[in-house]
Scaffold this motif. Structure first.
Motif, PDB file in Angstrom:
ATOM      1  N   ARG A  89      -5.389  -4.607   2.587  1.00  0.00           N
ATOM      2  CA  ARG A  89      -6.656  -3.900   2.767  1.00  0.00           C
ATOM      3  C   ARG A  89      -6.657  -2.588   1.975  1.00  0.00           C
ATOM      4  O   ARG A  89      -7.598  -2.282   1.251  1.00  0.00           O
ATOM      5  N   ALA A  90      -5.560  -1.832   2.099  1.00  0.00           N
ATOM      6  CA  ALA A  90      -5.475  -0.562   1.384  1.00  0.00           C
ATOM      7  C   ALA A  90      -5.490  -0.777  -0.126  1.00  0.00           C
ATOM      8  O   ALA A  90      -6.083  -0.004  -0.870  1.00  0.00           O
ATOM      9  N   PHE A  91      -4.842  -1.866  -0.581  1.00  0.00           N
ATOM     10  CA  PHE A  91      -4.767  -2.120  -2.023  1.00  0.00           C
ATOM     11  C   PHE A  91      -6.008  -2.851  -2.532  1.00  0.00           C
ATOM     12  O   PHE A  91      -6.041  -3.282  -3.674  1.00  0.00           O
ATOM     13  N   GLY A  92      -7.006  -3.022  -1.694  1.00  0.00           N
ATOM     14  CA  GLY A  92      -8.229  -3.688  -2.129  1.00  0.00           C
ATOM     15  C   GLY A  92      -8.028  -5.165  -2.373  1.00  0.00           C
ATOM     16  O   GLY A  92      -8.544  -5.706  -3.352  1.00  0.00           O
ATOM     17  N   GLY A  93      -7.239  -5.837  -1.553  1.00  0.00           N
ATOM     18  CA  GLY A  93      -7.083  -7.284  -1.665  1.00  0.00           C
ATOM     19  C   GLY A  93      -5.670  -7.722  -1.976  1.00  0.00           C
ATOM     20  O   GLY A  93      -5.304  -8.868  -1.762  1.00  0.00           O
ATOM     21  N   GLY A  94      -4.863  -6.848  -2.486  1.00  0.00           N
ATOM     22  CA  GLY A  94      -3.475  -7.200  -2.789  1.00  0.00           C
ATOM     23  C   GLY A  94      -2.998  -6.422  -4.005  1.00  0.00           C
ATOM     24  O   GLY A  94      -3.674  -5.515  -4.477  1.00  0.00           O
ATOM     25  N   LEU A  95      -1.830  -6.790  -4.504  1.00  0.00           N
ATOM     26  CA  LEU A  95      -1.277  -6.123  -5.686  1.00  0.00           C
ATOM     27  C   LEU A  95      -1.655  -6.959  -6.908  1.00  0.00           C
ATOM     28  O   LEU A  95      -1.449  -8.169  -6.924  1.00  0.00           O
ATOM     29  N   VAL A  96      -2.211  -6.298  -7.901  1.00  0.00           N
ATOM     30  CA  VAL A  96      -2.705  -7.028  -9.071  1.00  0.00           C
ATOM     31  C   VAL A  96      -1.540  -7.401  -9.986  1.00  0.00           C
ATOM     32  O   VAL A  96      -0.634  -6.600 -10.206  1.00  0.00           O
ATOM     33  N   ARG A  97      -1.566  -8.642 -10.491  1.00  0.00           N
ATOM     34  CA  ARG A  97      -0.515  -9.077 -11.427  1.00  0.00           C
ATOM     35  C   ARG A  97      -0.474  -8.156 -12.637  1.00  0.00           C
ATOM     36  O   ARG A  97      -1.511  -7.803 -13.187  1.00  0.00           O
ATOM     37  N   VAL A 260      -4.638   4.758  -0.782  1.00  0.00           N
ATOM     38  CA  VAL A 260      -4.564   4.621  -2.233  1.00  0.00           C
ATOM     39  C   VAL A 260      -5.310   5.795  -2.847  1.00  0.00           C
ATOM     40  O   VAL A 260      -6.486   5.989  -2.597  1.00  0.00           O
ATOM     41  N   VAL A 261      -4.588   6.611  -3.628  1.00  0.00           N
ATOM     42  CA  VAL A 261      -5.223   7.810  -4.171  1.00  0.00           C
ATOM     43  C   VAL A 261      -5.639   7.639  -5.625  1.00  0.00           C
ATOM     44  O   VAL A 261      -6.434   8.406  -6.143  1.00  0.00           O
ATOM     45  N   LYS A 262      -5.094   6.634  -6.295  1.00  0.00           N
ATOM     46  CA  LYS A 262      -5.563   6.306  -7.640  1.00  0.00           C
ATOM     47  C   LYS A 262      -5.511   4.799  -7.752  1.00  0.00           C
ATOM     48  O   LYS A 262      -4.546   4.182  -7.318  1.00  0.00           O
ATOM     49  N   HIS A 263      -6.565   4.206  -8.291  1.00  0.00           N
ATOM     50  CA  HIS A 263      -6.577   2.747  -8.353  1.00  0.00           C
ATOM     51  C   HIS A 263      -7.346   2.309  -9.582  1.00  0.00           C
ATOM     52  O   HIS A 263      -8.549   2.513  -9.660  1.00  0.00           O
ATOM     53  N   ARG A 264      -6.644   1.733 -10.549  1.00  0.00           N
ATOM     54  CA  ARG A 264      -7.350   1.269 -11.744  1.00  0.00           C
ATOM     55  C   ARG A 264      -8.103  -0.026 -11.484  1.00  0.00           C
ATOM     56  O   ARG A 264      -8.952  -0.410 -12.254  1.00  0.00           O
ATOM     57  N   PHE A 265      -7.766  -0.711 -10.393  1.00  0.00           N
ATOM     58  CA  PHE A 265      -8.355  -2.034 -10.182  1.00  0.00           C
ATOM     59  C   PHE A 265      -9.272  -2.102  -8.969  1.00  0.00           C
ATOM     60  O   PHE A 265      -9.623  -3.169  -8.527  1.00  0.00           O
ATOM     61  N   GLY A 266      -9.607  -0.982  -8.406  1.00  0.00           N
ATOM     62  CA  GLY A 266     -10.476  -1.082  -7.234  1.00  0.00           C
ATOM     63  C   GLY A 266     -10.765   0.275  -6.638  1.00  0.00           C
ATOM     64  O   GLY A 266     -10.477   1.309  -7.238  1.00  0.00           O
ATOM     65  N   THR A 268     -10.714   3.529  -4.039  1.00  0.00           N
ATOM     66  CA  THR A 268      -9.612   4.317  -3.480  1.00  0.00           C
ATOM     67  C   THR A 268      -9.936   4.768  -2.068  1.00  0.00           C
ATOM     68  O   THR A 268      -9.291   5.636  -1.534  1.00  0.00           O
ATOM     69  N   ASP A 269     -10.976   4.173  -1.477  1.00  0.00           N
ATOM     70  CA  ASP A 269     -11.342   4.721  -0.170  1.00  0.00           C
ATOM     71  C   ASP A 269     -10.956   3.836   1.005  1.00  0.00           C
ATOM     72  O   ASP A 269     -11.432   4.032   2.102  1.00  0.00           O
ATOM     73  N   GLU A 270     -10.104   2.867   0.782  1.00  0.00           N
ATOM     74  CA  GLU A 270      -9.614   2.072   1.904  1.00  0.00           C
ATOM     75  C   GLU A 270      -8.269   2.620   2.355  1.00  0.00           C
ATOM     76  O   GLU A 270      -7.505   3.139   1.541  1.00  0.00           O
ATOM     77  N   ILE A 271      -7.987   2.488   3.627  1.00  0.00           N
ATOM     78  CA  ILE A 271      -6.664   2.891   4.092  1.00  0.00           C
ATOM     79  C   ILE A 271      -6.068   1.763   4.936  1.00  0.00           C
ATOM     80  O   ILE A 271      -6.795   0.929   5.465  1.00  0.00           O
ATOM     81  N   GLY A 272      -4.766   1.748   5.033  1.00  0.00           N
ATOM     82  CA  GLY A 272      -4.079   0.825   5.927  1.00  0.00           C
ATOM     83  C   GLY A 272      -3.447   1.658   7.035  1.00  0.00           C
ATOM     84  O   GLY A 272      -2.898   2.730   6.775  1.00  0.00           O
ATOM     85  N   LEU A 273      -3.548   1.179   8.261  1.00  0.00           N
ATOM     86  CA  LEU A 273      -2.984   1.935   9.375  1.00  0.00           C
ATOM     87  C   LEU A 273      -1.874   1.141  10.041  1.00  0.00           C
ATOM     88  O   LEU A 273      -2.051  -0.042  10.353  1.00  0.00           O
ATOM     89  N   PHE A 274      -0.767   1.797  10.246  1.00  0.00           N
ATOM     90  CA  PHE A 274       0.382   1.152  10.868  1.00  0.00           C
ATOM     91  C   PHE A 274       0.941   2.035  11.977  1.00  0.00           C
ATOM     92  O   PHE A 274       0.758   3.242  11.960  1.00  0.00           O
ATOM     93  N   ALA A 275       1.651   1.387  12.875  1.00  0.00           N
ATOM     94  CA  ALA A 275       2.433   2.143  13.847  1.00  0.00           C
ATOM     95  C   ALA A 275       3.896   1.783  13.606  1.00  0.00           C
ATOM     96  O   ALA A 275       4.228   0.610  13.443  1.00  0.00           O
ATOM     97  N   MET A 276       4.764   2.791  13.536  1.00  0.00           N
ATOM     98  CA  MET A 276       6.190   2.527  13.344  1.00  0.00           C
ATOM     99  C   MET A 276       6.800   2.163  14.691  1.00  0.00           C
ATOM    100  O   MET A 276       6.774   2.963  15.629  1.00  0.00           O
ATOM    101  N   ALA A 277       7.305   0.932  14.787  1.00  0.00           N
ATOM    102  CA  ALA A 277       7.902   0.484  16.049  1.00  0.00           C
ATOM    103  C   ALA A 277       9.372   0.165  15.803  1.00  0.00           C
ATOM    104  O   ALA A 277       9.881   0.371  14.702  1.00  0.00           O
TER     105      ALA A 277
END
Ligand code: TYD
Ligand code: MG
Length: 468
Positions: A89-97, A260-266, A268-277
């Motif tokens: 989600r944060a990377f806008g769909g995944g990591l681009v090849r 994501v603070v810089k994104h050539r492929f999408g 930069t306004d999505e974030i991913g949220l996690f909890a460290m368990a």
């Protein structure tokens, strides 16, 4: 510092770790960028520095390879899903090849954990991953992988710190995801300079970027941030890579945010949220509920605000506590909030709402280890302070947001609809908002106010008489 080059003709020189400017001798302050104590010793071999080959240019293009834009294939399926939903989600769909992502964060925030989980998820989804762990031993990584459930046959681990060795592994394994943890601990034999020096880090990154482009290989480079927030060494790395993602979070709280603070492929306004368990980073599906789960709504000094993190609305609790100060210089203690903003609001409260904070220590915090930088937090913070001063709580079903100007006037903020929908979803019924806020679609009553003092009156905190 470990030195890599062992040429008999090696000599030492100095280099600014912030901007990379060379200096013939050590000085306390870099003449170029002005940073203090930033100079590090580097070894320059007789061979010298290899010339720069790429400054962020896509090296898979030959010089003279010119085509009309319309003739190029549009490949939207280029993103490689990692299989970790919040990261995708944060990377806008995944990591681009063929793209290189720089994942930065402070030591201990969870970069190695995240990359190991990403690697395992990708392997699980049918990919082949090469994880270069130049920082931790194979035994440590194995132990961690065991704990995270990240052991997989197609997750390959290399302990090399030499970029040339990594390239050899790429030839043999042909992975579809390469992770280097970290870029500051790998080195290139053809480049002079000590491990971790600006030159080494930059040259190693350039070589890896070139390999990623040539092989259409999705690549993640881990980079440490120093305490003052600069990527140790080169800001220049940011120009070399396609995407810069930052993992942030307070060490004492479980929440981690991937932004994501810089994104050539999408975007930069999505974030991913996690909890460290204890078993690694888990996705946080309903962050607003998480943040409000332990809220005591009948306590003075607490205001809930619908904040926006990228595209995502988040309900956060802003708290203030005021006590009579025992020092001539009362304490101003903001946590997760901007200290200058707090000072400004106290000044506006004094001049425009008649609250004299002079003899008061003011503590202000965002609960749950979250950070708020947006001006929309002005009004909730100001109301939390007033509520703390008068010793009366707000109605528990009330939220507030809005920017406060120096005249005490309230100004509209962005994306009000999204904020109000989220507040309504979690059962809030009233929102104190700037007068110009558009009508909401959600079932929530708007209390429109033009000034700070009107807002204070609207939540029944007048008269503002300190109860200390
Ligand atoms: P780590 O990924 O090593 O951080 P970085 O690579 O950014 O330096 O994470 C280290 C912290 O995360 C450490 O303090 C312990 C904690 N942690 C957990 O709480 N649960 C886990 O399952 C793991 C692997 C780490
Ligand atoms: Mg690490």
């Amino acid at each position: 510092m470990t030195s890599i080059a062992s040429s008999a003709h090696a000599r030492t020189s100095f280099e600014c770790s912030s901007c990379g400017t060379p200096h013939p001798s050590w000085v306390g302050r870099c003449g170029n960028c002005g940073d203090w104590n930033a100079l590090v010793e580097v070894l320059v071999t007789a061979r010298g520095r290899s010339p720069s080959t790429s400054h962020g240019l896509d090296v898979s293009w030959d010089i003279g390879d010119v085509r009309p834009l319309s003739a190029l294939a549009l490949d939207e399926s280029n993103a490689v899903r990692t299989g970790m939903a919040e990261a995708d989600r944060a990377f806008g769909g995944g990591l681009v090849r063929g793209s290189v992502t720089l994942l930065v964060g402070e030591p201990g925030v969870g970069k190695s954990t995240l990359t190991l989980q990403l690697a395992a998820a990708r392997a699980q989804a049918g990919g082949r991953v090469l994880l270069v762990s130049a920082e931790e031993s194979a035994a440590q990584v194995r132990l961690r992988a065991e704990r995270l459930g990240a052991v997989h046959d197609e997750l390959w681990l290399a302990g090399d710190s030499s970029v040339e060795a990594v390239v050899a592994h790429l030839d043999r394994l042909e992975p579809d995801l390469l992770i280097v943890d970290s870029i500051q601990t790998v080195h290139l034999a053809t480049e002079g300079g000590a491990l971790g020096s600006v030159g080494q880090v930059r040259a190693s990154a350039q070589r890896i970027v070139a390999e990623a482009k040539n092989r259409s290989l999705a690549t993640v480079l881990v980079g440490h941030l120093t305490k003052d927030g600069l990527l140790a060494g080169p800001k220049t790395l940011e120009h070399l890579v396609d995407t810069v993602a930052e993992l942030t979070g307070d060490r004492h709280h479980a929440l981690r945010m991937l932004r994501v603070v810089k994104h050539r492929f999408g975007a930069t306004d999505e974030i991913g949220l996690f909890a460290m368990a204890t078993d690694g980073l888990c996705s946080v599906d309903d962050p607003s509920r998480l943040f409000l789960s332990d809220r005591a709504s009948d306590v003075a000094g607490s205001v809930v605000m619908p904040a926006l993190e990228g595209q995502r609305p988040l309900l956060l609790e802003v708290q203030a506590l005021v006590v009579r100060s025992s020092t001539p210089h009362p304490r101003r203690s903001p946590q997760g909030l901007d200290g200058r903003r707090l000072a400004l609001l106290l000044a506006v409260l004094e001049r425009r709402a008649g609250i004299d904070p002079g003899g008061l220590d003011v503590y202000a915090t965002v609960v749950g280890g979250a950070q708020i930088t947006e001006p929309a937090a002005d009004l909730p913070l100001a109301l939390a302070i007033v509520s703390a001063v008068v010793g009366r709580p707000l109605e528990p079903d009330t939220v507030a947001f809005g920017e406060v100007g120096l005249g005490g006037e309230l100004r509209q903020v962005t994306d009000t609809g999204r904020r109000l929908n989220e507040a309504a979803r979690l059962g809030f019924r009233r929102a104190v908002v700037p007068v110009s806020t558009p009508d909401p679609s959600a079932g929530i009553e708007l209390i429109r106010v033009g000034t700070l003092i009107e807002a204070v009156a609207a939540v029944d905190l007048l008269p503002v008489a300190p109860r200390l």
